[in-house]
Design a protein around this motif. Structure first.
Motif, PDB file in Angstrom:
ATOM      1  N   ALA A 205       0.827  -1.207   0.000  1.00 44.47           N
ATOM      2  CA  ALA A 205       0.000   0.000   0.000  1.00 44.47           C
ATOM      3  C   ALA A 205       0.861   1.256   0.000  1.00 44.47           C
ATOM      4  N   VAL A 206       1.966   1.214   0.725  1.00 41.43           N
ATOM      5  CA  VAL A 206       2.868   2.366   0.769  1.00 41.43           C
ATOM      6  C   VAL A 206       3.544   2.558  -0.577  1.00 41.43           C
ATOM      7  N   ASP A 207       3.987   1.453  -1.170  1.00 42.17           N
ATOM      8  CA  ASP A 207       4.705   1.550  -2.450  1.00 42.17           C
ATOM      9  C   ASP A 207       3.823   2.120  -3.552  1.00 42.17           C
ATOM     10  N   ARG A 208       2.555   1.727  -3.583  1.00 38.00           N
ATOM     11  CA  ARG A 208       1.689   2.221  -4.662  1.00 38.00           C
ATOM     12  C   ARG A 208       0.879   3.451  -4.234  1.00 38.00           C
ATOM     13  N   ARG A 209       1.215   3.984  -3.054  1.00 42.14           N
ATOM     14  CA  ARG A 209       0.612   5.217  -2.537  1.00 42.14           C
ATOM     15  C   ARG A 209      -0.905   5.089  -2.365  1.00 42.14           C
ATOM     16  N   ASP A 210      -1.326   3.945  -1.863  1.00 42.78           N
ATOM     17  CA  ASP A 210      -2.744   3.703  -1.602  1.00 42.78           C
ATOM     18  C   ASP A 210      -3.039   4.178  -0.179  1.00 42.78           C
ATOM     19  N   MET A 211      -3.479   5.421  -0.054  1.00 42.27           N
ATOM     20  CA  MET A 211      -3.669   6.026   1.259  1.00 42.27           C
ATOM     21  C   MET A 211      -4.741   5.323   2.092  1.00 42.27           C
ATOM     22  N   ALA A 212      -5.836   4.910   1.467  1.00 47.23           N
ATOM     23  CA  ALA A 212      -6.940   4.299   2.210  1.00 47.23           C
ATOM     24  C   ALA A 212      -6.501   2.999   2.880  1.00 47.23           C
TER      25      ALA A 212
END
Length: 571
Positions: free
Chosen positions: A510-517
């Protein structure tokens, strides 16, 4: 009150109240009572300090109190002088304030001392000693010396003893006079010394306050004075008498500066008569005097061959004791002279003090006399009060694990966090030996307070729990605005291995693909699980089902969808 100053203050009051430029009428009316407090020699120091503060807060209206502030800036305790001078500077400026203070010293103090000498010669009856000539511009020491001189002159003229029926000459006044006579004996000429001893006898020598005079009397060169005082000595220093008050009076007499000849020898004879217990009390009280800053106490200890005991060496090892600690440490030894129970109560109070250096010094004194200080009972009471001691202090007490650990174990179940943590602090020094220690610590591994939980984990060597200490800072980094810092934190959390692999892997993705939710859902669940000591997945399910916070619910559901998708890919 000095009439000139009172008239001056009254004139300033009239002028200031007649002009509207210096504060409101109500403010000006509040100035006079505060100024009168400053000019009252019998006012308590706390009241004078409060008066200075009130005058400072009144601003320009305090111009009424300039005479009082000028006088008090030169005459009183340092903190009051400083406050009065600071207020005076605000009113008239630094140069004028210095000038006013200098003028007070050069004129009013000299005038006060002249009035003092006049009063001494004017005393005709004992009531005069409590009415006229009360001190205004001279120090307390001067006033007491003046009172003694006046009393001796009156006694020499009348040989009439003051009685309790005379107004103002009560038992307390007599006690003050006896103390003043004893304090001045070493400065008197022989004939005046004999006069003071006879006056003391006439006043009625009884109780601890009379001890210094009696000792000086039985050591006096005048045979008649010795005979008179020996009667009182026989009453005070009886065989097998252990009155701490009497012994304390004896110790004060032999540790005073400029001691009279033969007083020490007389004190030794009296202690010999009273017995070994009295001498033990005297040694403790002499050590207390040494802490208080009386170097003469060292000569007394050497004369009694009491300077090589462990407690005496511990006192001498204290070095330069700060002024604020002297009275407290001296009180500890004074209590020890009275009874072990009193000593324990004093020791507990000192080991609970905020000042850690005071605690360390107290521990040194306790460790020096373990026969009379029950160090284990003292420590247990400090733990019950929720006070944690440093490892250095605990090591200094040389605790016996077989004695202290059984007393500490029940405190590991206390309701207060501070008590549980303080108990763990003791076990870090004594070890976890003894029945029930390890099970009690195992129960603390699930403690809701992190400090207690990690203290127990450290004692039990549970590295898996200690690793959890690294989680909170990593969770904070996972919300950092800088992407690279979030990526590093996600990987560090995964490497710790304290969370299920599917949780940390999902967070990393999630951090790598910038998925904030997804990231926010997982971080919030990790935080809740850390605080509540519950699994992260359980916290995710709980957040996804709650209805109060729509955003948190959406984040948790996004994180659950990510986990479910990862399971399908793996399957």
């Amino acid at each position: 009150m000095n009439r000139r100053w009172l008239i001056y203050l009254g004139l300033v009051f009239i002028v200031a109240t007649a002009t509207p430029a210096r504060g409101t009428a109500a403010e000006r009316l509040r100035v006079l009572p505060a100024a009168l407090v400053l000019l009252d020699p019998h006012a308590a120091s706390a009241d004078k300090f409060d008066a200075c503060i009130r005058l400072r807060n009144l601003g320009d209206a305090a111009i009424l109190a300039i005479p009082a502030l000028a006088r008090q800036s030169k005459y009183d305790q340092p903190h009051i002088r400083e406050m009065a001078f600071g207020t005076l500077i605000r009113l008239v400026g630094y140069s004028e304030a210095v000038c006013l203070r200098g003028n007070i010293e050069d004129s009013s103090f000299d005038e006060g001392r002249m009035r003092l000498r006049t009063w001494i010669l004017s005393v005709e009856i004992w009531e005069d000693g409590t009415r006229a000539g009360s001190p205004r511009f001279y120090t307390d020491g001067e006033w007491h010396r003046a009172g003694v001189k006046a009393a001796l002159l009156l006694w020499n003229k009348t040989h009439a003893c003051p009685t309790d029926e005379i107004i103002g000459i009560d038992r307390a006044t007599k006690s003050d006079l006896l103390n003043a006579l004893a304090a001045g004996l070493s400065t008197f000429k022989p004939e005046r010394r004999t006069l003071a001893l006879r006056l003391g006898d006439a006043l009625g020598l009884e109780g601890p306050a009379s001890v210094p005079l009696v000792l000086a009397g039985i050591a006096d060169e005048d045979a008649d004075a010795r005979a008179i005082m020996q009667k009182h000595a026989n009453e005070l220093f009886r065989p097998n008498s252990n009155d701490p008050g009497v012994v304390e009076g004896l110790v004060r007499a032999v540790t005073l500066p400029k001691q009279l000849p033969h007083v020490s020898a007389a004190a030794d004879r009296c202690l010999e008569t009273m017995g070994p217990r009295a001498r033990s009390i005297a040694i403790d009280l002499t050590l207390a005097r040494l802490i208080q800053g009386y170097p003469e106490a060292m000569f007394t200890l050497v004369a009694w061959s009491a300077n090589r005991s462990p407690l005496a060496e511990a006192v001498m090892a204290l070095g330069a004791v700060p002024t604020g600690q002297r009275a407290q440490l001296a009180q500890l030894l004074t209590a020890l002279a009275k009874s072990p129970d009193d000593a324990r109560n004093e020791a507990v109070g000192l080991l609970c003090a905020d000042d850690r250096s005071l605690r360390d010094r107290t521990a040194g004194l306790i460790a020096a006399d373990v026969a009379r200080f029950d160090r284990h009972a003292v420590l247990k009471e400090t733990v019950q009060a929720g006070v944690s001691q440093s490892p250095q202090l605990l090591a200094r007490l040389e605790l016996d694990p077989k004695i202290i650990n059984p007393q500490i174990v029940p405190l590991l179940e206390a309701r207060e966090v501070r008590v549980r943590f303080a108990a763990c602090s003791v076990l870090k020094v004594t070890g976890i030996t003894g029945d029930g220690v390890s099970p009690a610590l195992e129960a603390l591994l699930a403690d809701t307070d992190d400090s207690v939980c990690y203290a127990a984990a450290e004692l039990l060597g549970r590295s898996d729990i200690l690793i959890r200490l690294q989680i909170p800072p990593l969770l904070r980094e996972l919300r950092n605005e800088v992407l690279i810092r979030r990526m590093v934190a996600a990987r560090q959390l995964e490497e710790l291995g304290v969370e299920p692999k599917e949780i940390t892997a999902a967070l990393r993705r999630a951090v790598d693909r910038r998925d904030m939710a997804v990231r926010e859902g997982l971080v919030a669940a990790l935080e809740s699980g850390y605080v509540k000591r519950k699994p992260t997945l359980e916290m995710l399910d709980e957040a996804a089902g709650q209805q109060s916070d729509a955003a948190s619910r959406a984040y948790a559901r996004a994180a659950l969808r990510e986990l479910e998708a990862a399971r399908k890919r793996a399957g």
